[in-house]
Motif scaffolding. Structure first.
Motif, PDB file in Angstrom:
ATOM      1  N   MET A  34       0.813  -1.202   0.000  1.00 19.22           N
ATOM      2  CA  MET A  34       0.000   0.000   0.000  1.00 19.22           C
ATOM      3  C   MET A  34       0.854   1.264   0.000  1.00 19.22           C
ATOM      4  SD  MET A  34      -3.034   1.141   2.584  1.00 19.22           S
ATOM      5  CE  MET A  34      -3.784   2.771   2.476  1.00 19.22           C
ATOM      6  N   ASN A  35       1.887   1.310   0.850  1.00 24.40           N
ATOM      7  CA  ASN A  35       2.704   2.523   0.929  1.00 24.40           C
ATOM      8  C   ASN A  35       3.422   2.794  -0.392  1.00 24.40           C
ATOM      9  OD1 ASN A  35       4.512   0.362   1.254  1.00 24.40           O
ATOM     10  ND2 ASN A  35       4.817   0.773   3.430  1.00 24.40           N
ATOM     11  N   LYS A 289      13.966  -4.586   0.816  1.00 24.77           N
ATOM     12  CA  LYS A 289      13.246  -3.397   0.370  1.00 24.77           C
ATOM     13  C   LYS A 289      12.942  -2.483   1.548  1.00 24.77           C
ATOM     14  CE  LYS A 289      10.952  -6.089  -3.234  1.00 24.77           C
ATOM     15  NZ  LYS A 289       9.642  -6.632  -3.707  1.00 24.77           N
ATOM     16  N   TYR A 290      12.940  -1.189   1.257  1.00 24.28           N
ATOM     17  CA  TYR A 290      12.530  -0.202   2.256  1.00 24.28           C
ATOM     18  C   TYR A 290      11.061  -0.412   2.578  1.00 24.28           C
ATOM     19  CZ  TYR A 290      11.200   4.356   4.192  1.00 24.28           C
ATOM     20  OH  TYR A 290      10.693   5.355   4.979  1.00 24.28           O
ATOM     21  N   ASP A 291      10.746  -0.433   3.863  1.00 23.14           N
ATOM     22  CA  ASP A 291       9.351  -0.627   4.247  1.00 23.14           C
ATOM     23  C   ASP A 291       9.115  -0.010   5.625  1.00 23.14           C
ATOM     24  OD1 ASP A 291       6.753  -1.395   3.895  1.00 23.14           O
ATOM     25  OD2 ASP A 291       7.061  -3.496   4.398  1.00 23.14           O
ATOM     26  N   THR A 292       7.893   0.386   5.876  1.00 24.35           N
ATOM     27  CA  THR A 292       7.482   0.886   7.183  1.00 24.35           C
ATOM     28  C   THR A 292       6.114   0.307   7.493  1.00 24.35           C
ATOM     29  OG1 THR A 292       6.510   2.862   6.161  1.00 24.35           O
ATOM     30  CG2 THR A 292       8.764   3.066   7.018  1.00 24.35           C
ATOM     31  N   VAL A 293       5.794   0.193   8.766  1.00 20.15           N
ATOM     32  CA  VAL A 293       4.517  -0.401   9.180  1.00 20.15           C
ATOM     33  C   VAL A 293       3.783   0.580  10.085  1.00 20.15           C
ATOM     34  CG1 VAL A 293       3.396  -2.320  10.358  1.00 20.15           C
ATOM     35  CG2 VAL A 293       5.479  -2.723   9.017  1.00 20.15           C
ATOM     36  N   VAL A 294       2.528   0.840   9.777  1.00 21.18           N
ATOM     37  CA  VAL A 294       1.681   1.680  10.626  1.00 21.18           C
ATOM     38  C   VAL A 294       0.413   0.892  10.950  1.00 21.18           C
ATOM     39  CG1 VAL A 294       2.548   3.849   9.672  1.00 21.18           C
ATOM     40  CG2 VAL A 294       0.547   2.769   8.645  1.00 21.18           C
ATOM     41  N   PRO A 295      -0.288   1.254  12.004  1.00 21.68           N
ATOM     42  CA  PRO A 295      -1.520   0.542  12.364  1.00 21.68           C
ATOM     43  C   PRO A 295      -2.521   0.514  11.215  1.00 21.68           C
ATOM     44  CG  PRO A 295      -0.839   1.977  14.141  1.00 21.68           C
ATOM     45  CD  PRO A 295       0.049   2.296  12.987  1.00 21.68           C
ATOM     46  N   SER A 296      -3.248  -0.570  11.108  1.00 17.00           N
ATOM     47  CA  SER A 296      -4.205  -0.747  10.010  1.00 17.00           C
ATOM     48  C   SER A 296      -5.279   0.341  10.002  1.00 17.00           C
ATOM     49  CB  SER A 296      -4.856  -2.127  10.092  1.00 17.00           C
ATOM     50  OG  SER A 296      -5.550  -2.278  11.311  1.00 17.00           O
ATOM     51  N   THR A 297      -5.640   0.858  11.197  1.00 17.05           N
ATOM     52  CA  THR A 297      -6.664   1.906  11.243  1.00 17.05           C
ATOM     53  C   THR A 297      -6.211   3.151  10.481  1.00 17.05           C
ATOM     54  OG1 THR A 297      -5.757   2.624  13.371  1.00 17.05           O
ATOM     55  CG2 THR A 297      -7.676   1.177  13.424  1.00 17.05           C
ATOM     56  N   MET A 298      -4.912   3.462  10.558  1.00 18.60           N
ATOM     57  CA  MET A 298      -4.414   4.631   9.834  1.00 18.60           C
ATOM     58  C   MET A 298      -4.226   4.332   8.355  1.00 18.60           C
ATOM     59  SD  MET A 298      -4.582   7.094  11.790  1.00 18.60           S
ATOM     60  CE  MET A 298      -3.911   8.279  10.642  1.00 18.60           C
ATOM     61  N   ASN A 299      -3.935   3.078   8.025  1.00 19.38           N
ATOM     62  CA  ASN A 299      -3.910   2.704   6.617  1.00 19.38           C
ATOM     63  C   ASN A 299      -5.288   2.902   5.994  1.00 19.38           C
ATOM     64  OD1 ASN A 299      -1.270   1.981   5.922  1.00 19.38           O
ATOM     65  ND2 ASN A 299      -1.465  -0.038   6.864  1.00 19.38           N
ATOM     66  N   ILE A 345       2.367   9.928   7.606  1.00 22.99           N
ATOM     67  CA  ILE A 345       1.923   8.821   8.450  1.00 22.99           C
ATOM     68  C   ILE A 345       2.686   7.550   8.107  1.00 22.99           C
ATOM     69  CG2 ILE A 345      -0.031   8.202   6.979  1.00 22.99           C
ATOM     70  CD1 ILE A 345       0.231   7.911  10.808  1.00 22.99           C
ATOM     71  N   PHE A 346       2.947   7.308   6.815  1.00 25.13           N
ATOM     72  CA  PHE A 346       3.713   6.122   6.437  1.00 25.13           C
ATOM     73  C   PHE A 346       5.108   6.126   7.078  1.00 25.13           C
ATOM     74  CE2 PHE A 346       1.134   5.786   2.295  1.00 25.13           C
ATOM     75  CZ  PHE A 346       0.316   4.797   2.833  1.00 25.13           C
ATOM     76  N   GLU A 347       5.693   7.326   7.175  1.00 24.01           N
ATOM     77  CA  GLU A 347       7.041   7.445   7.731  1.00 24.01           C
ATOM     78  C   GLU A 347       7.042   7.785   9.217  1.00 24.01           C
ATOM     79  OE1 GLU A 347       9.282  10.154   5.321  1.00 24.01           O
ATOM     80  OE2 GLU A 347       8.897   9.048   3.462  1.00 24.01           O
ATOM     81  N   LYS A 348       5.859   7.861   9.816  1.00 25.96           N
ATOM     82  CA  LYS A 348       5.696   8.156  11.245  1.00 25.96           C
ATOM     83  C   LYS A 348       6.367   9.475  11.632  1.00 25.96           C
ATOM     84  CE  LYS A 348       5.244   3.311  12.593  1.00 25.96           C
ATOM     85  NZ  LYS A 348       5.731   2.217  13.462  1.00 25.96           N
ATOM     86  N   ARG A 349       6.064  10.511  10.875  1.00 30.10           N
ATOM     87  CA  ARG A 349       6.616  11.832  11.151  1.00 30.10           C
ATOM     88  C   ARG A 349       5.780  12.538  12.204  1.00 30.10           C
ATOM     89  NH1 ARG A 349      11.733  11.806   9.076  1.00 30.10           N
ATOM     90  NH2 ARG A 349      11.704  10.981   6.936  1.00 30.10           N
ATOM     91  N   LEU A 401      -1.420   6.571  18.571  1.00 33.44           N
ATOM     92  CA  LEU A 401      -0.482   6.655  17.455  1.00 33.44           C
ATOM     93  C   LEU A 401       0.143   8.028  17.379  1.00 33.44           C
ATOM     94  CD1 LEU A 401       0.818   5.429  14.960  1.00 33.44           C
ATOM     95  CD2 LEU A 401      -1.181   6.102  13.643  1.00 33.44           C
ATOM     96  N   THR A 402      -0.652   9.063  17.748  1.00 32.88           N
ATOM     97  CA  THR A 402      -0.122  10.420  17.781  1.00 32.88           C
ATOM     98  C   THR A 402       1.101  10.500  18.689  1.00 32.88           C
ATOM     99  OG1 THR A 402      -2.386  11.201  17.553  1.00 32.88           O
ATOM    100  CG2 THR A 402      -0.742  12.832  18.119  1.00 32.88           C
ATOM    101  N   SER A 403       1.030   9.842  19.832  1.00 42.09           N
ATOM    102  CA  SER A 403       2.143   9.859  20.777  1.00 42.09           C
ATOM    103  C   SER A 403       3.369   9.189  20.170  1.00 42.09           C
ATOM    104  CB  SER A 403       1.813   9.133  22.076  1.00 42.09           C
ATOM    105  OG  SER A 403       0.534   9.407  22.492  1.00 42.09           O
ATOM    106  N   GLU A 404       3.127   8.074  19.477  1.00 38.93           N
ATOM    107  CA  GLU A 404       4.248   7.361  18.859  1.00 38.93           C
ATOM    108  C   GLU A 404       4.925   8.242  17.815  1.00 38.93           C
ATOM    109  OE1 GLU A 404       2.916   3.696  17.249  1.00 38.93           O
ATOM    110  OE2 GLU A 404       1.933   3.036  19.097  1.00 38.93           O
ATOM    111  N   ILE A 405       4.087   8.925  17.011  1.00 45.28           N
ATOM    112  CA  ILE A 405       4.645   9.761  15.965  1.00 45.28           C
ATOM    113  C   ILE A 405       5.386  10.943  16.564  1.00 45.28           C
ATOM    114  CG2 ILE A 405       4.035  11.254  14.036  1.00 45.28           C
ATOM    115  CD1 ILE A 405       1.857   9.310  13.332  1.00 45.28           C
TER     116      ILE A 405
END
Length: 410
Positions: A34-35, A289-299, A345-349, A401-405
């Motif tokens: 997806m990303n 491969k470059y990859d990042t994982v975020v919670p499915s709700t944000m996807n 969000i994909f990069e957790k900025r 997730l906001t806190s994590e970012i």
């Protein structure tokens, strides 16, 4: 209304991508992430939006040459259309080849090669700056006397042809492999394996590569991408990363002549006192491969917002000729802002959530401005109200997730 073949074909692009995803699922092939897919399409969105402004320059200069310096006035008919289609692909071959062999021009083309996947969405991963380095390759067609309108049509059809060859679903295609560009030939072109680099530059036809010594048959499965992965989902950064690298390396190069050599030699060239040419290396066995994982709700949040962005972009591209300059600039900025926002969000900025609230409100205002004369006002305001409430609620519910970012580094 914008009647560009590329714009008209947008719904077909997404239909074919959906079919490809289904086929890949049956083949148990992990061909889409997806990303990556959204970044590919984001680059295409940025390219189309910026092209509204930049292509005016290239077509304008072509038209100027055609009107004042053409040797002939070639009539528009079926035969001259096919002749122009062939000659355009010849010019495309050289523009494309030089985009690989000239470092400065590579800055415009590298965007298209930077995905580490190979699927139909990669076809949409287009550069916003490549026009600057390639539009003059088509000037001989203006001097010969080919109508600018015909050129626009042929260039659009040439680009449309190249969409379907970005797939691993289709294998080799028999006798067509001898003279047409096919998925097999183009997979080679996207490979970062040393034997595949700078091969198979043709757009529609493969014969030019065979004539001029740049043809390579597909043998082992390519590893896709570029030798120095961009490692970002931000479409703006994907477009400028190579230029930033060039700027830093130019600082280390002494003398005007060596700086020119750096700009116009092959990518990887450096003067001898900095180590000389950096040839492509075999792909490391530990490469991943470059990859990042975020919670499915944000996807799901991004996916929902993305559908709305695509609808806005489609409306903008179809109606661009009826909009005033302020509306064109404003909507273009919003679209580009949105594509960059999704990468956050994909990069957790940590900047993602604060600016996303503002982006949603700006999206509301833009949609209201564009559609107030098309959709009844009460209906439009109700739709925007529901959209805003749902978006804000979705963001608020993801406060963890906001806190994590917030703890992630820029």
């Amino acid at each position: 209304m914008n009647l560009s073949p590329v714009v008209i074909a947008i719904p077909i692009y997404f239909l074919l991508m959906a079919i490809e995803m289904i086929v890949l699922r049956f083949q148990k092939h992990p061909g889409y992430r997806m990303n990556d897919a959204i970044t590919n399409i984001n680059c295409g969105v940025m390219s189309q939006v910026t092209g509204v402004f930049f292509k005016i320059i290239s077509i304008g200069i072509y038209t100027l040459i055609f009107e004042h310096y053409a040797f002939f006035q070639i009539p528009n008919n079926t035969w001259t259309f096919f002749l122009l289609f062939f000659l355009y692909d010849f010019c495309y071959y050289w523009a494309h080849r030089m985009s690989h062999e000239v470092n400065l021009f590579w800055g415009g083309h590298v965007v298209h090669h930077s995905s580490e996947e190979y699927n139909l969405s990669v076809a949409l991963r287009q550069s916003s700056t490549q026009t600057f380095w390639t539009f003059f390759f088509y000037f001989p067609l203006a001097i010969l006397g080919f109508d600018p309108v015909m050129l626009i049509l042929v260039s659009g059809l040439n680009l449309l042809y190249q969409f379907w060859i970005h797939t691993e679903v289709i294998g080799k295609m028999g006798f067509l492999e001898h003279f047409m560009n096919t998925p097999s030939h183009h997979r080679v072109h996207h490979g970062r394996n040393p034997k595949y680099i700078d091969k198979n530059h043709g757009g529609t036809f493969i014969i030019f590569d065979k004539w001029f010594g740049t043809f390579q048959e597909e043998e082992e499965t390519p590893t896709y991408g570029i030798t120095t992965p961009v490692k970002s989902w931000n479409p703006f950064w994907v477009n400028v990363a190579h230029y930033v690298t060039m700027k830093e390396e130019l600082k280390q190069i002494k003398g005007f002549r060596d700086k020119l050599n750096y700009l116009f030699n092959k990518p990887g060239w450096l003067p001898s006192y900095l180590g000389g040419y950096r040839a492509p290396k075999e792909v490391d066995s530990n490469y991943s491969k470059y990859d990042t994982v975020v919670p499915s709700t944000m996807n799901w949040y991004i996916f929902t917002q993305y559908i709305l962005l695509l609808l806005l972009t489609g409306f903008f591209l179809f109606q661009v000729n009826s909009l005033d300059l302020l509306a064109k600039v404003g909507v273009s900025v919003l679209i580009i802002w949105t594509t960059v926002s999704f990468s956050g969000i994909f990069e957790k900025r940590k900047w993602y959530f604060p600016q996303e609230y503002l982006r949603v409100l700006t999206f509301d205002l833009s949609v209201f401005y564009l559609f107030q004369g098309i959709i009844p006002e009460i209906v439009l305001l109700s739709m925007l109200g529901v959209y805003t409430f749902a978006s804000f609620l979705w963001l608020w519910k993801n406060h963890q997730l906001t806190s994590e970012i917030s703890s992630a580094s820029l």
